[in-house]
Design a protein around this motif. Sequence first.
Motif, PDB file in Angstrom:
ATOM      1  N   ALA A  96       0.695  -1.092   0.010  1.00 12.26           N
ATOM      2  CA  ALA A  96      -0.065   0.129   0.113  1.00 12.26           C
ATOM      3  C   ALA A  96       0.775   1.418   0.126  1.00 12.26           C
ATOM      4  O   ALA A  96       2.042   1.130   0.481  1.00 12.26           O
ATOM      5  CB  ALA A  96      -0.831   0.024   1.172  1.00 12.26           C
ATOM      6  N   PRO A  97       0.444   2.362  -0.406  1.00  9.45           N
ATOM      7  CA  PRO A  97       1.217   3.616  -0.443  1.00  9.45           C
ATOM      8  C   PRO A  97       1.493   3.982   1.083  1.00  9.45           C
ATOM      9  O   PRO A  97       0.537   3.622   1.840  1.00  9.45           O
ATOM     10  CB  PRO A  97      -0.131   4.758  -0.813  1.00  9.45           C
ATOM     11  CG  PRO A  97      -0.948   3.828  -1.726  1.00  9.45           C
ATOM     12  CD  PRO A  97      -0.855   2.536  -1.263  1.00  9.45           C
ATOM     13  N   ALA A  98       2.659   4.588   1.226  1.00 11.47           N
ATOM     14  CA  ALA A  98       3.134   4.881   2.350  1.00 11.47           C
ATOM     15  C   ALA A  98       2.190   5.907   3.087  1.00 11.47           C
ATOM     16  O   ALA A  98       1.673   6.803   2.552  1.00 11.47           O
ATOM     17  CB  ALA A  98       4.636   5.626   2.333  1.00 11.47           C
ATOM     18  N   PRO A  99       1.899   5.759   4.262  1.00 11.38           N
ATOM     19  CA  PRO A  99       0.918   6.605   4.981  1.00 11.38           C
ATOM     20  C   PRO A  99       1.420   7.697   5.232  1.00 11.38           C
ATOM     21  O   PRO A  99       0.655   8.802   5.506  1.00 11.38           O
ATOM     22  CB  PRO A  99       0.660   5.925   6.265  1.00 11.38           C
ATOM     23  CG  PRO A  99       1.719   5.004   6.476  1.00 11.38           C
ATOM     24  CD  PRO A  99       2.221   4.440   5.157  1.00 11.38           C
ATOM     25  N   LEU A 100       2.744   8.098   5.315  1.00 12.83           N
ATOM     26  CA  LEU A 100       3.394   9.374   5.360  1.00 12.83           C
ATOM     27  C   LEU A 100       4.193   9.473   4.209  1.00 12.83           C
ATOM     28  O   LEU A 100       4.792   8.680   3.582  1.00 12.83           O
ATOM     29  CB  LEU A 100       4.671   9.330   6.507  1.00 12.83           C
ATOM     30  CG  LEU A 100       3.990   9.100   7.922  1.00 12.83           C
ATOM     31  CD1 LEU A 100       5.131   9.004   9.069  1.00 12.83           C
ATOM     32  CD2 LEU A 100       2.936   9.961   8.354  1.00 12.83           C
ATOM     33  N   THR A 101       4.165  10.945   3.601  1.00 16.46           N
ATOM     34  CA  THR A 101       5.091  11.456   2.687  1.00 16.46           C
ATOM     35  C   THR A 101       6.562  11.342   3.088  1.00 16.46           C
ATOM     36  O   THR A 101       6.783  11.398   4.277  1.00 16.46           O
ATOM     37  CB  THR A 101       4.547  12.601   2.313  1.00 16.46           C
ATOM     38  OG1 THR A 101       4.882  13.747   3.191  1.00 16.46           O
ATOM     39  CG2 THR A 101       3.265  12.523   1.892  1.00 16.46           C
ATOM     40  N   VAL A 137       8.133  12.133   6.847  1.00 12.26           N
ATOM     41  CA  VAL A 137       8.969  11.306   7.649  1.00 12.26           C
ATOM     42  C   VAL A 137      10.050  11.959   8.268  1.00 12.26           C
ATOM     43  O   VAL A 137      10.724  12.078   9.241  1.00 12.26           O
ATOM     44  CB  VAL A 137       9.481  10.046   6.518  1.00 12.26           C
ATOM     45  CG1 VAL A 137      10.730   9.535   7.439  1.00 12.26           C
ATOM     46  CG2 VAL A 137       8.345   9.119   6.150  1.00 12.26           C
TER      47      VAL A 137
END
Lengths: 179, 346
Positions: free
Chosen positions: B23-28, B32
């Motif tokens: 899944a796409p990372a929950p944080l950009t 981070v």
Amino acid sequence: MKPVGERGEDWFTSIYATHYPDIVRYGIRRLRDADAAAELAQDVFVVAWRRRSEVPERPLPWLYTVARHTLANRWRHGRSQPTPLPLADANQVPGRLVEPEALASIVDLRRALRALPEADQEILRLVGWEDLSVGDAAVVLGCSRSAAAVRLFRARRRLRSVLAASTPVPDSRPASAHV
Amino acid sequence: MKLQQQVRDLLGPADPARDAVVAPAPLTAHDVILRAEDATATPGGPAGRNASRRTVLVGAAAAVAVLGSAGVAQVLRNGAPTGAVPAQPLAGTVLEPVAYEVPAGVPAGPHLRALAARLVDGPPDESRGYYSYQRTRSWGGFATVSPEGYMMSFVRETREWVADDGRRWQDTTPLGVEFPDAASREYWSARPQSPSADPSATRPPEGIREIPRDLVERRLPADRAELARWLRADRPAGELAMRTYQLYSSFLVPRRTRADLLTILAEKPGFVWHGRVVDRAGRRGVAVTAELVPPPGQSPQRAQMLLVFHPSTGELLAYEYLETAPKHRVLHYLLVLDARRTDTVS
């Protein structure tokens, strides 16, 4: 948010976009669920930014090293650990169509892998699943290339011995039960 | 190269992540970086970007992770726990702090020296065997935190064996849900499907399994000077208390080392003696506390570390991580129920 040399946000965004999926997959192979794997990946990249001056040009083995240390630290200090190594789970089968014979062999293989010492499992996973060269696996394991090569050779031999000694899995279910 | 390919061919089909869709990372990447830069950042990252809940390490483990820069674990968002207790609360305990015989406390030095001077042998000294064995029960440690700051965690019992060659085995049994405060229990009770803080906590026990070795060799400090370095005795008392917990988490501690440890703690300003206490297993012990205070201008969180020692053997019986500000609640509690050597992993 001061860059170290040329290593500013653009550089970090690039390695994050490129290698985030690799680290999540690393986690999936060693943890029980995708949420925990995503948590692990975030922690790894937090470390990567903080220690960006140490990240080599080819960052992936270094990132795997951080991931390995992060998991080990969780085990050691947290005790309430993410549970790793779900390799013997007969229910955990590939999410694609698999022939019954192939499924049985996968279950056998995971069980055989789990029967090995952790050090054997790790070198086999790094090469067999993370697709690392022996040299890169040595970086992750913190040993010499020759030592990693010997470990890999012996681990493969032990895996084959366990596989050869194993009997057919009595409770392996047909693929149709899972796919 | 041939060997590597053989391994890939052999193992590839069994790769659990072979067909995984990440899944796409929950944080950009920017988020981070902010999280990395902000020593007091909440683990969830900037509001609005993260998932609706997150699993975080609390207590000693989290505190250790951030102490170098922030002083105290910052694991919570600001919550606003209000409202009545629901009619059907989620089963689970609300963890209460240990009560003290001497609430205000007195300087611990003389008492700890006296204890160090009268220690007797305990199970770690009297038992023999190839493995170091420890059985613990913990509350908290890994918790789910809602966006509002309500926490839910688990009680679990863990047995661990460590062979002299470094191999380790562990067996963990989840025992139930727990909350650091009534408001958190109320919050999670209102959720029809409360999430699991740790997926392992809701699964049946798996039995004993080998776990990864330590990455560095574990060796018990050989003398008092080495022990003082291991404990980082030059750091504040609160950190020393956490290192004490880690010492007992890492080793079977023999009588001589226990005496050295108590002497080192006695010489450290900041430890407060609270006299006799009863731990969560009903065992009588003696307690000291130390405050964990972040550097000025950093996190507003304050915590108190509690150590309960056996009154005769000086072994660590229990450890408590009590957040004292902005909220007053126990984030982590550990009982050492058994620590000895054995010849069997079973």
